[in-house]
Design a protein around this motif. Structure first.
Motif, PDB file in Angstrom:
ATOM      1  N   VAL A  71       0.901  -1.135   0.135  1.00 30.90           N
ATOM      2  CA  VAL A  71       0.229   0.011  -0.003  1.00 30.90           C
ATOM      3  C   VAL A  71       0.869   1.244   0.078  1.00 30.90           C
ATOM      4  CG1 VAL A  71      -2.015  -1.197   1.122  1.00 30.90           C
ATOM      5  CG2 VAL A  71      -0.134   0.172   2.649  1.00 30.90           C
ATOM      6  N   ARG A  72       0.318   2.205  -0.371  1.00 32.11           N
ATOM      7  CA  ARG A  72       1.221   3.674  -0.541  1.00 32.11           C
ATOM      8  C   ARG A  72       0.865   4.406   0.962  1.00 32.11           C
ATOM      9  NH1 ARG A  72      -3.451   5.474  -3.461  1.00 32.11           N
ATOM     10  NH2 ARG A  72      -4.338   7.490  -2.670  1.00 32.11           N
ATOM     11  N   GLY A  73       1.871   5.204   0.988  1.00 33.20           N
ATOM     12  CA  GLY A  73       1.655   6.212   2.209  1.00 33.20           C
ATOM     13  C   GLY A  73       2.670   5.887   3.307  1.00 33.20           C
ATOM     14  N   GLN A  74       2.397   6.518   4.379  1.00 33.81           N
ATOM     15  CA  GLN A  74       3.216   6.249   5.618  1.00 33.81           C
ATOM     16  C   GLN A  74       2.326   5.930   6.885  1.00 33.81           C
ATOM     17  OE1 GLN A  74       5.374   9.962   5.053  1.00 33.81           O
ATOM     18  NE2 GLN A  74       6.695   8.847   5.946  1.00 33.81           N
ATOM     19  N   PRO A  75       2.468   5.472   8.047  1.00 35.66           N
ATOM     20  CA  PRO A  75       1.767   5.115   9.138  1.00 35.66           C
ATOM     21  C   PRO A  75       1.233   6.456   9.699  1.00 35.66           C
ATOM     22  CG  PRO A  75       3.580   3.695   9.184  1.00 35.66           C
ATOM     23  CD  PRO A  75       3.639   4.564   8.070  1.00 35.66           C
ATOM     24  N   ASP A 111      -1.735   9.481   2.879  1.00 34.13           N
ATOM     25  CA  ASP A 111      -0.800   9.906   1.832  1.00 34.13           C
ATOM     26  C   ASP A 111      -1.518  11.154   1.580  1.00 34.13           C
ATOM     27  OD1 ASP A 111       1.158   9.859  -0.228  1.00 34.13           O
ATOM     28  OD2 ASP A 111      -0.541   9.319  -1.800  1.00 34.13           O
ATOM     29  N   GLN A 112      -0.669  12.410   1.490  1.00 36.36           N
ATOM     30  CA  GLN A 112      -1.096  13.735   1.224  1.00 36.36           C
ATOM     31  C   GLN A 112      -2.319  13.774   1.954  1.00 36.36           C
ATOM     32  OE1 GLN A 112      -1.656  14.141  -3.086  1.00 36.36           O
ATOM     33  NE2 GLN A 112       0.299  13.223  -3.414  1.00 36.36           N
ATOM     34  N   GLY A 113      -2.262  13.845   3.346  1.00 36.05           N
ATOM     35  CA  GLY A 113      -3.126  14.041   4.366  1.00 36.05           C
ATOM     36  C   GLY A 113      -4.360  13.188   4.311  1.00 36.05           C
ATOM     37  N   ARG A 114      -4.690  12.288   3.587  1.00 38.35           N
ATOM     38  CA  ARG A 114      -5.875  11.480   3.369  1.00 38.35           C
ATOM     39  C   ARG A 114      -5.525   9.880   3.897  1.00 38.35           C
ATOM     40  NH1 ARG A 114     -10.353  13.137   0.825  1.00 38.35           N
ATOM     41  NH2 ARG A 114     -11.314  10.946   1.739  1.00 38.35           N
ATOM     42  N   LEU A 115      -6.599   9.321   4.407  1.00 36.23           N
ATOM     43  CA  LEU A 115      -6.274   7.830   4.785  1.00 36.23           C
ATOM     44  C   LEU A 115      -6.483   7.023   3.340  1.00 36.23           C
ATOM     45  CD1 LEU A 115      -8.485   6.056   7.350  1.00 36.23           C
ATOM     46  CD2 LEU A 115      -7.946   4.884   4.990  1.00 36.23           C
ATOM     47  N   VAL A 116      -5.370   6.049   3.026  1.00 35.87           N
ATOM     48  CA  VAL A 116      -5.466   5.538   1.806  1.00 35.87           C
ATOM     49  C   VAL A 116      -5.261   3.869   1.847  1.00 35.87           C
ATOM     50  CG1 VAL A 116      -4.138   7.277   0.633  1.00 35.87           C
ATOM     51  CG2 VAL A 116      -3.041   5.705   2.111  1.00 35.87           C
ATOM     52  N   ALA A 117      -5.064   3.401   3.298  1.00 31.05           N
ATOM     53  CA  ALA A 117      -4.990   2.102   3.531  1.00 31.05           C
ATOM     54  C   ALA A 117      -5.121   1.806   4.763  1.00 31.05           C
ATOM     55  CB  ALA A 117      -3.997   1.697   2.977  1.00 31.05           C
ATOM     56  N   LEU A 118      -5.884   0.834   5.178  1.00 37.75           N
ATOM     57  CA  LEU A 118      -5.966   0.051   6.401  1.00 37.75           C
ATOM     58  C   LEU A 118      -5.411  -1.311   6.644  1.00 37.75           C
ATOM     59  CD1 LEU A 118      -7.084   0.766   9.284  1.00 37.75           C
ATOM     60  CD2 LEU A 118      -9.076  -0.633   8.759  1.00 37.75           C
ATOM     61  N   VAL A 119      -4.394  -1.546   7.156  1.00 36.60           N
ATOM     62  CA  VAL A 119      -3.549  -2.863   7.202  1.00 36.60           C
ATOM     63  C   VAL A 119      -3.441  -3.712   8.627  1.00 36.60           C
ATOM     64  CG1 VAL A 119      -1.841  -1.627   5.528  1.00 36.60           C
ATOM     65  CG2 VAL A 119      -1.206  -1.784   7.932  1.00 36.60           C
ATOM     66  N   ASP A 120      -2.828  -4.757   8.349  1.00 32.56           N
ATOM     67  CA  ASP A 120      -2.802  -5.663   9.609  1.00 32.56           C
ATOM     68  C   ASP A 120      -4.144  -6.179   9.925  1.00 32.56           C
ATOM     69  OD1 ASP A 120      -1.883  -7.181  11.619  1.00 32.56           O
ATOM     70  OD2 ASP A 120      -1.022  -5.507  12.784  1.00 32.56           O
ATOM     71  N   TRP A 121      -4.740  -7.276   9.410  1.00 35.54           N
ATOM     72  CA  TRP A 121      -6.254  -7.739   9.568  1.00 35.54           C
ATOM     73  C   TRP A 121      -6.215  -9.017  10.301  1.00 35.54           C
ATOM     74  CZ3 TRP A 121     -10.509  -5.256   7.934  1.00 35.54           C
ATOM     75  CH2 TRP A 121     -10.521  -4.057   6.973  1.00 35.54           C
ATOM     76  N   GLU A 122      -5.005  -9.501  10.872  1.00 39.91           N
ATOM     77  CA  GLU A 122      -4.789 -10.387  11.794  1.00 39.91           C
ATOM     78  C   GLU A 122      -5.827 -10.928  12.667  1.00 39.91           C
ATOM     79  OE1 GLU A 122      -1.320 -11.638  13.377  1.00 39.91           O
ATOM     80  OE2 GLU A 122      -1.026  -9.756  14.504  1.00 39.91           O
TER      81      GLU A 122
END
Length: 252
Positions: free
Chosen positions: A70-74, A179-190
């Motif tokens: 996914v793109r972006g940063q935490p 990314d650029q101030g917007r939520l772009v992904a939600l990760v870690d679905w374990e």
């Protein structure tokens, strides 16, 4: 690809490794195939931005998940740079995501279970369930040596009716990518699975208590008032056998 990934993208992360072609590998020793199935459900029933499931297989007794990057940063890394407007938008985006997740049907025979109808996995309480009744779910949350006063305090709240919904169950600021101030992904679905409706809120609050800015984002995400449930969870966090982990999360 795993060998190539180790060579070109060295990392000290024990569970997740970068691979060529924009892919990632994750060892799912703690949750088995649950995360792979969760990603497939999210893709099938929602437009929630998340890694895409590519494949999963068993290796040395563990499930290995292959997924897209996914793109972006935490959020943890960039939160201080978000404007007030961007923080308000983050709450709105999270609210949309949670509404979509709650529409994912439960096709297991249990009210509270992981995506396979097996035991749930939670970083605080480990593996537990599955449960047909909420009473079983809540009983597991109360450690054996919990004081009688705490038991009396939590019982009325645990006795309330709570609907069961598909839940990410670990929406913290390390798993929200920006990314650029917007939520772009939600990760870690374990940890994903079917939990009582308040669980998404209380777990999102786990570890950010006393951070007023993050607390506001989480509270603004939910229309429902789960203050009582949060107070109960806080009592149990402090008095659970995982108290050392609790203290770590509160002070990181």
């Amino acid at each position: 690809m795993s060998k190539v990934g180790k060579y070109f993208y060295p990392s000290d992360h024990a569970l997740v490794r970068r691979l060529p072609f924009g892919l990632y590998l994750k060892s799912c020793a703690r949750s088995g195939q649950n995360e792979a199935v969760a990603l497939q459900l999210v893709e099938e029933y929602t437009s929630v931005p998340a890694p895409l499931w590519i494949d999963d297989y068993e290796e040395n007794g563990n499930i290995i998940l292959i997924m897209t990057s996914v793109r972006g940063q935490p959020l943890r890394s960039v939160f201080h740079r978000l404007s007030y407007q961007e923080r308000e938008q983050l709450s709105k985006d999270l609210k949309t995501i949670i509404c979509e997740l709650r529409r994912i049907p439960n096709q297991t025979p249990y009210r509270f279970a992981n995506t396979l109808g097996s035991a749930l996995f939670d970083h605080r309480v480990g593996k537990f369930g599955p449960f047909i009744q909420a009473s079983g779910f809540h009983k597991h949350l109360i450690p054996e040596h919990t004081p009688a006063e705490t038991r009396r305090a939590v019982t009325p709240i645990h006795s309330r009716h709570h609907s069961s919904f598909f839940t990410h169950a670990d929406i913290n600021w390390s798993n929200i990518f920006i990314d650029q101030g917007r939520l772009v992904a939600l990760v870690d679905w374990e940890c994903a699975g079917y939990y009582p409706e308040y669980w998404e809120f209380t777990k999102a609050m786990y570890g950010i208590i006393n951070d007023e800015a993050m607390e506001k984002i989480v509270r603004d995400t939910f229309d429902q008032d789960y203050t009582d449930e949060l107070e109960v969870e806080e009592k149990l966090w402090r008095e659970s056998p995982w108290v050392k982990h609790f203290n770590y999360r509160y002070h990181e």
